[in-house]
Design a protein around this motif. Structure first.
Motif, PDB file in Angstrom:
ATOM      1  N   PHE A 182     -10.698  -8.480  -3.421  1.00 18.07           N
ATOM      2  CA  PHE A 182     -11.474  -8.224  -2.209  1.00 18.07           C
ATOM      3  C   PHE A 182     -10.959  -9.096  -1.062  1.00 18.07           C
ATOM      4  O   PHE A 182     -10.766  -8.621   0.066  1.00 18.07           O
ATOM      5  N   LEU A 183     -10.729 -10.369  -1.341  1.00 18.79           N
ATOM      6  CA  LEU A 183     -10.255 -11.272  -0.304  1.00 18.79           C
ATOM      7  C   LEU A 183      -8.874 -10.877   0.203  1.00 18.79           C
ATOM      8  O   LEU A 183      -8.591 -10.961   1.407  1.00 18.79           O
ATOM      9  N   GLU A 184      -8.022 -10.444  -0.704  1.00 13.18           N
ATOM     10  CA  GLU A 184      -6.652 -10.110  -0.322  1.00 13.18           C
ATOM     11  C   GLU A 184      -6.569  -8.922   0.621  1.00 13.18           C
ATOM     12  O   GLU A 184      -5.647  -8.834   1.445  1.00 13.18           O
ATOM     13  N   GLN A 185      -7.528  -7.997   0.529  1.00 15.03           N
ATOM     14  CA  GLN A 185      -7.437  -6.786   1.347  1.00 15.03           C
ATOM     15  C   GLN A 185      -8.113  -6.916   2.714  1.00 15.03           C
ATOM     16  O   GLN A 185      -8.136  -5.972   3.495  1.00 15.03           O
ATOM     17  N   LEU A 186      -8.645  -8.089   3.027  1.00 11.62           N
ATOM     18  CA  LEU A 186      -9.319  -8.273   4.313  1.00 11.62           C
ATOM     19  C   LEU A 186      -8.297  -8.355   5.452  1.00 11.62           C
ATOM     20  O   LEU A 186      -7.321  -9.081   5.362  1.00 11.62           O
ATOM     21  N   GLY A 187      -8.585  -7.611   6.530  1.00 14.57           N
ATOM     22  CA  GLY A 187      -7.694  -7.597   7.679  1.00 14.57           C
ATOM     23  C   GLY A 187      -8.061  -8.645   8.709  1.00 14.57           C
ATOM     24  O   GLY A 187      -9.020  -9.418   8.539  1.00 14.57           O
ATOM     25  N   PRO A 188      -7.322  -8.681   9.821  1.00 16.91           N
ATOM     26  CA  PRO A 188      -7.535  -9.702  10.850  1.00 16.91           C
ATOM     27  C   PRO A 188      -8.860  -9.568  11.598  1.00 16.91           C
ATOM     28  O   PRO A 188      -9.250 -10.488  12.323  1.00 16.91           O
TER      29      PRO A 188
END
Length: 275
Positions: free
Chosen positions: A50-56
């Motif tokens: 989940f954390l890895e797919q978060l965008g800017p």
């Protein structure tokens, strides 16, 4: 702000969380029209992905159980407050991509107590020995000048609480749960147990009680809180804690402040009344 910024609360289970209500109320009051706040069912196994797919566009996350400890290895920096209890409930996602972890439960507890006029106590009692109890000890390390007695159900829990006391610099004495009624004579009692656990103690509230901090907000009021208020003791509830820790989260995630405590509390009260 015109660009969309995002934040959310993560945990499992999460459907009951009041965090979206509180944060969205803050955004409205602060005029943050481009901000969104959601909730996501995320367990420990799913958290890294989940954390890895978060965008800017993501500014921050609120974390509830069971993620407060699981997130720590995934962060770039952890505040001393969060490290002291090995629990992160707030992640700020910095513009440079770093993940910064903090714990607003502890200062939230202190702010909720200050709101009721509790600045310092000579002794205190803690009912329970879970994760919230360790945060309670951390808060008490700053305002309790004497001994804290923790009422627990097992020797293992007693060992844990004494260990937290040593780590946090608090003089902790442990006592069996069977003696929990004696806790109610302390100037400050912090109940950290699940719903229904303290109901049997309602009949033991003394004639002139001090301050009760019951961390539950649903169902509310608890039987113990009701009996306490009837004896004209000061009562701090779980919604007070939830709102004060959310105020700090809003300020950290948005960079705007002060967050609107009153509006957030009213939104939380209305949401609970509607359930």
């Amino acid at each position: 702000m015109s660009d969309t910024r995002r934040a959310a609360v993560l945990g499992s289970p999460i459907a009951h969380s009041l965090s979206p209500v509180l944060h969205r109320a803050a955004y409205r009051e602060l005029g943050l029209t481009g901000w969104e706040y959601d909730r996501f069912e995320v367990d420990e196994a799913a958290l890294p992905a989940f954390l890895e797919q978060l965008g800017p566009e993501w500014a921050g996350l609120s974390l509830t159980m069971p993620l407060k400890r699981a997130v720590i290895p995934l962060l770039d920096e952890v505040s001393p407050t969060a490290a002291s209890v090995e629990a992160v409930n707030t992640v700020v996602l910095a513009a440079d991509g770093r993940r910064l972890g903090d714990n607003t439960d502890i200062p939230g507890m202190l702010a909720a107590l200050r709101e009721r006029g509790v600045q310092q106590v000579e002794r205190a009692a803690v009912l329970g020995a879970g994760a919230t109890a360790s945060s309670a000890l951390a808060a008490l390390s700053r305002i309790c000048t004497g001994e804290v007695t923790a009422y627990v159900r097992s020797d293992a829990r007693a060992d844990e609480m004494r260990g937290w006391g040593e780590r946090l610099g608090v003089a902790v004495r442990t006592a069996p749960w069977a003696d929990a009624a004696e806790a109610l004579t302390a100037p400050l009692v912090i109940a950290t147990t699940p719903a229904g656990t303290t109901d049997a103690l309602a009949a033991a509230v003394p004639e002139r009680p001090g301050t009760l901090f019951d961390v539950l907000y649903e169902p509310w009021p608890t039987a113990l809180a009701t009996a306490w208020a009837e004896r004209r003791g000061a009562v701090v509830g779980g919604l007070d804690l939830l709102v004060h820790q959310a105020v700090l989260q809003v300020e950290q995630m948005t960079g705007c402040g002060p967050a609107p405590l009153g509006a957030m509390r009213r939104a939380g009260e209305a949401a609970l009344a509607a359930r």
